[in-house]
Scaffold this motif. Structure first.
Motif, PDB file in Angstrom:
ATOM      1  N   ASP A  55       0.826  -1.209   0.000  1.00  0.00           N
ATOM      2  CA  ASP A  55       0.000   0.000   0.000  1.00  0.00           C
ATOM      3  C   ASP A  55       0.861   1.260   0.000  1.00  0.00           C
ATOM      4  O   ASP A  55       0.507   2.263  -0.634  1.00  0.00           O
ATOM      5  CB  ASP A  55      -0.944   0.020   1.194  1.00  0.00           C
ATOM      6  CG  ASP A  55      -2.015  -1.053   1.108  1.00  0.00           C
ATOM      7  OD1 ASP A  55      -2.236  -1.595   0.002  1.00  0.00           O
ATOM      8  OD2 ASP A  55      -2.619  -1.376   2.152  1.00  0.00           O
ATOM      9  N   VAL A  58       2.197   1.874  -3.519  1.00  0.00           N
ATOM     10  CA  VAL A  58       1.160   2.498  -4.347  1.00  0.00           C
ATOM     11  C   VAL A  58       1.053   3.987  -4.004  1.00  0.00           C
ATOM     12  O   VAL A  58       1.015   4.845  -4.900  1.00  0.00           O
ATOM     13  CB  VAL A  58      -0.197   1.775  -4.178  1.00  0.00           C
ATOM     14  CG1 VAL A  58      -1.328   2.563  -4.806  1.00  0.00           C
ATOM     15  CG2 VAL A  58      -0.116   0.368  -4.760  1.00  0.00           C
ATOM     16  N   ARG A  59       1.011   4.318  -2.734  1.00  0.00           N
ATOM     17  CA  ARG A  59       0.929   5.730  -2.303  1.00  0.00           C
ATOM     18  C   ARG A  59       2.115   6.523  -2.846  1.00  0.00           C
ATOM     19  O   ARG A  59       1.952   7.592  -3.439  1.00  0.00           O
ATOM     20  CB  ARG A  59       0.909   5.800  -0.772  1.00  0.00           C
ATOM     21  CG  ARG A  59       0.994   7.223  -0.218  1.00  0.00           C
ATOM     22  CD  ARG A  59       1.537   7.277   1.197  1.00  0.00           C
ATOM     23  NE  ARG A  59       2.911   6.796   1.243  1.00  0.00           N
ATOM     24  CZ  ARG A  59       3.530   6.430   2.371  1.00  0.00           C
ATOM     25  NH1 ARG A  59       2.904   6.472   3.524  1.00  0.00           N
ATOM     26  NH2 ARG A  59       4.782   6.014   2.333  1.00  0.00           N
ATOM     27  N   ASP A  60       3.334   5.987  -2.661  1.00  0.00           N
ATOM     28  CA  ASP A  60       4.528   6.712  -3.103  1.00  0.00           C
ATOM     29  C   ASP A  60       4.579   6.829  -4.618  1.00  0.00           C
ATOM     30  O   ASP A  60       4.978   7.874  -5.152  1.00  0.00           O
ATOM     31  CB  ASP A  60       5.797   6.047  -2.566  1.00  0.00           C
ATOM     32  CG  ASP A  60       6.002   6.306  -1.076  1.00  0.00           C
ATOM     33  OD1 ASP A  60       5.196   7.041  -0.461  1.00  0.00           O
ATOM     34  OD2 ASP A  60       6.980   5.779  -0.526  1.00  0.00           O
ATOM     35  N   ALA A  61       4.157   5.799  -5.331  1.00  0.00           N
ATOM     36  CA  ALA A  61       4.150   5.859  -6.790  1.00  0.00           C
ATOM     37  C   ALA A  61       3.223   6.973  -7.273  1.00  0.00           C
ATOM     38  O   ALA A  61       3.571   7.744  -8.176  1.00  0.00           O
ATOM     39  CB  ALA A  61       3.730   4.518  -7.378  1.00  0.00           C
ATOM     40  N   ARG A  62       2.053   7.072  -6.680  1.00  0.00           N
ATOM     41  CA  ARG A  62       1.109   8.130  -7.072  1.00  0.00           C
ATOM     42  C   ARG A  62       1.703   9.516  -6.805  1.00  0.00           C
ATOM     43  O   ARG A  62       1.599  10.428  -7.626  1.00  0.00           O
ATOM     44  CB  ARG A  62      -0.211   7.962  -6.330  1.00  0.00           C
ATOM     45  CG  ARG A  62      -1.050   6.836  -6.868  1.00  0.00           C
ATOM     46  CD  ARG A  62      -2.486   6.882  -6.346  1.00  0.00           C
ATOM     47  NE  ARG A  62      -3.277   5.884  -7.023  1.00  0.00           N
ATOM     48  CZ  ARG A  62      -3.782   4.800  -6.446  1.00  0.00           C
ATOM     49  NH1 ARG A  62      -3.609   4.592  -5.153  1.00  0.00           N
ATOM     50  NH2 ARG A  62      -4.482   3.934  -7.143  1.00  0.00           N
ATOM     51  N   ASP A  63       2.322   9.656  -5.640  1.00  0.00           N
ATOM     52  CA  ASP A  63       2.924  10.943  -5.284  1.00  0.00           C
ATOM     53  C   ASP A  63       4.122  11.268  -6.172  1.00  0.00           C
ATOM     54  O   ASP A  63       4.326  12.422  -6.552  1.00  0.00           O
ATOM     55  CB  ASP A  63       3.324  10.955  -3.811  1.00  0.00           C
ATOM     56  CG  ASP A  63       2.120  10.964  -2.874  1.00  0.00           C
ATOM     57  OD1 ASP A  63       0.972  11.170  -3.342  1.00  0.00           O
ATOM     58  OD2 ASP A  63       2.330  10.744  -1.665  1.00  0.00           O
ATOM     59  N   GLU A  65       4.639  10.216  -9.310  1.00  0.00           N
ATOM     60  CA  GLU A  65       4.192  10.535 -10.666  1.00  0.00           C
ATOM     61  C   GLU A  65       3.770  12.002 -10.772  1.00  0.00           C
ATOM     62  O   GLU A  65       3.980  12.641 -11.796  1.00  0.00           O
ATOM     63  CB  GLU A  65       3.093   9.576 -11.105  1.00  0.00           C
ATOM     64  CG  GLU A  65       3.663   8.185 -11.390  1.00  0.00           C
ATOM     65  CD  GLU A  65       2.632   7.136 -11.763  1.00  0.00           C
ATOM     66  OE1 GLU A  65       1.430   7.312 -11.476  1.00  0.00           O
ATOM     67  OE2 GLU A  65       3.052   6.118 -12.346  1.00  0.00           O
ATOM     68  N   LYS A  66       3.223  12.571  -9.692  1.00  0.00           N
ATOM     69  CA  LYS A  66       2.867  13.997  -9.673  1.00  0.00           C
ATOM     70  C   LYS A  66       4.107  14.885  -9.768  1.00  0.00           C
ATOM     71  O   LYS A  66       4.017  16.039 -10.176  1.00  0.00           O
ATOM     72  CB  LYS A  66       2.086  14.333  -8.402  1.00  0.00           C
ATOM     73  CG  LYS A  66       0.724  13.689  -8.333  1.00  0.00           C
ATOM     74  CD  LYS A  66       0.080  13.936  -6.987  1.00  0.00           C
ATOM     75  CE  LYS A  66      -1.148  13.081  -6.792  1.00  0.00           C
ATOM     76  NZ  LYS A  66      -1.635  13.137  -5.400  1.00  0.00           N
ATOM     77  N   PHE A  99      -2.423  -1.115  -8.582  1.00  0.00           N
ATOM     78  CA  PHE A  99      -1.182  -0.508  -9.057  1.00  0.00           C
ATOM     79  C   PHE A  99      -1.478   0.574 -10.095  1.00  0.00           C
ATOM     80  O   PHE A  99      -2.123   0.298 -11.109  1.00  0.00           O
ATOM     81  CB  PHE A  99      -0.262  -1.551  -9.696  1.00  0.00           C
ATOM     82  CG  PHE A  99       0.481  -2.425  -8.717  1.00  0.00           C
ATOM     83  CD1 PHE A  99       0.436  -2.216  -7.354  1.00  0.00           C
ATOM     84  CD2 PHE A  99       1.266  -3.466  -9.186  1.00  0.00           C
ATOM     85  CE1 PHE A  99       1.124  -3.031  -6.463  1.00  0.00           C
ATOM     86  CE2 PHE A  99       1.972  -4.284  -8.311  1.00  0.00           C
ATOM     87  CZ  PHE A  99       1.901  -4.065  -6.954  1.00  0.00           C
ATOM     88  N   PRO A 100      -0.980   1.801  -9.869  1.00  0.00           N
ATOM     89  CA  PRO A 100      -1.151   2.871 -10.845  1.00  0.00           C
ATOM     90  C   PRO A 100       0.004   2.925 -11.848  1.00  0.00           C
ATOM     91  O   PRO A 100       0.149   3.897 -12.575  1.00  0.00           O
ATOM     92  CB  PRO A 100      -1.159   4.125  -9.964  1.00  0.00           C
ATOM     93  CG  PRO A 100      -0.220   3.775  -8.851  1.00  0.00           C
ATOM     94  CD  PRO A 100      -0.442   2.291  -8.602  1.00  0.00           C
ATOM     95  N   PHE A 101       0.818   1.887 -11.861  1.00  0.00           N
ATOM     96  CA  PHE A 101       2.020   1.822 -12.696  1.00  0.00           C
ATOM     97  C   PHE A 101       2.074   0.451 -13.366  1.00  0.00           C
ATOM     98  O   PHE A 101       1.417  -0.489 -12.909  1.00  0.00           O
ATOM     99  CB  PHE A 101       3.282   2.037 -11.848  1.00  0.00           C
ATOM    100  CG  PHE A 101       3.328   1.199 -10.594  1.00  0.00           C
ATOM    101  CD1 PHE A 101       3.702  -0.132 -10.629  1.00  0.00           C
ATOM    102  CD2 PHE A 101       2.974   1.755  -9.377  1.00  0.00           C
ATOM    103  CE1 PHE A 101       3.728  -0.908  -9.475  1.00  0.00           C
ATOM    104  CE2 PHE A 101       2.997   0.991  -8.208  1.00  0.00           C
ATOM    105  CZ  PHE A 101       3.378  -0.342  -8.260  1.00  0.00           C
TER     106      PHE A 101
END
Length: 184
Positions: A55, A58-63, A65-66, A99-101
């Motif tokens: 989890d 996923v949080r770090d990947a979203r952040d 990507e911004k 997964f956003p990646f």
């Protein structure tokens, strides 16, 4: 058995690849890189270290990507000896985690060897020029639940890379299960 990878070889160039993803598409290095850098994670489906931090990944990947950091995860484990890491199970794992990646399958393990990946999770943070600037841990929690105030080592390092092109000189290695290599 827990394994610790070597620390960052600053400036090492990212090795090119094209791998199939759980989204049904093939992804090349050039597809993943972001304008400010790239994070590649070697993970797998069954590792308790990965499951414990899924989890937060996923949080770090979203952040990230911004911030202009491209992100992908790669599973290189031998699925014959570890069926939980099969491609079909990767598809389920990625969907369950949201997964956003891209989650990529390195069936012949050539990408893991090119990167000298050692464990799951093993994080490789590159700058915009695809030079390695971070090879450390996600945070101090390892395979335990994280405290609310745990420092986000990976995120902070990648933010620094996005802003300056350079990673922090002091890094603490990740720890996880060893890559499950195919028999020679």
């Amino acid at each position: 058995m827990a394994t610790t990878p070597p620390l960052c070889d600053f400036g090492w160039p990212a090795a090119d690849f094209t791998l199939p993803g759980t989204d049904g598409r093939h992804h090349a290095l050039s597809d993943i890189r972001g304008p400010k850098g790239m994070l590649l994670m070697f993970i797998c489906n069954h590792c308790p270290y990965v499951i414990a931090v899924r989890d937060r990944i996923v949080r770090d990947a979203r952040d990230l990507e911004k911030l202009g950091i491209g992100v992908a995860a790669i599973c290189s484990n031998d699925a014959e000896s570890h069926p939980a890491d099969s491609f079909d199970n990767m598809v389920k794992f990625a969907a369950d985690a949201g997964f956003p990646f891209p989650y990529l399958h390195d069936a012949d393990q050539s990408v893991a060897r090119a990167y000298n990946a050692a464990c799951t999770p093993d994080f490789f943070g590159f700058n915009a020029d695809l030079q390695l600037q971070y090879r450390g841990r996600l945070d101090a929690s390892r395979a335990r639940p994280a405290k609310a105030d745990v420092r986000r080592d990976l995120f902070e390092a990648m933010r620094e890379i996005a802003e300056t092109g350079l990673g922090p000189p002091e890094q603490i290695a990740s720890m996880g299960c060893s890559i499950k290599w195919k028999a020679a």
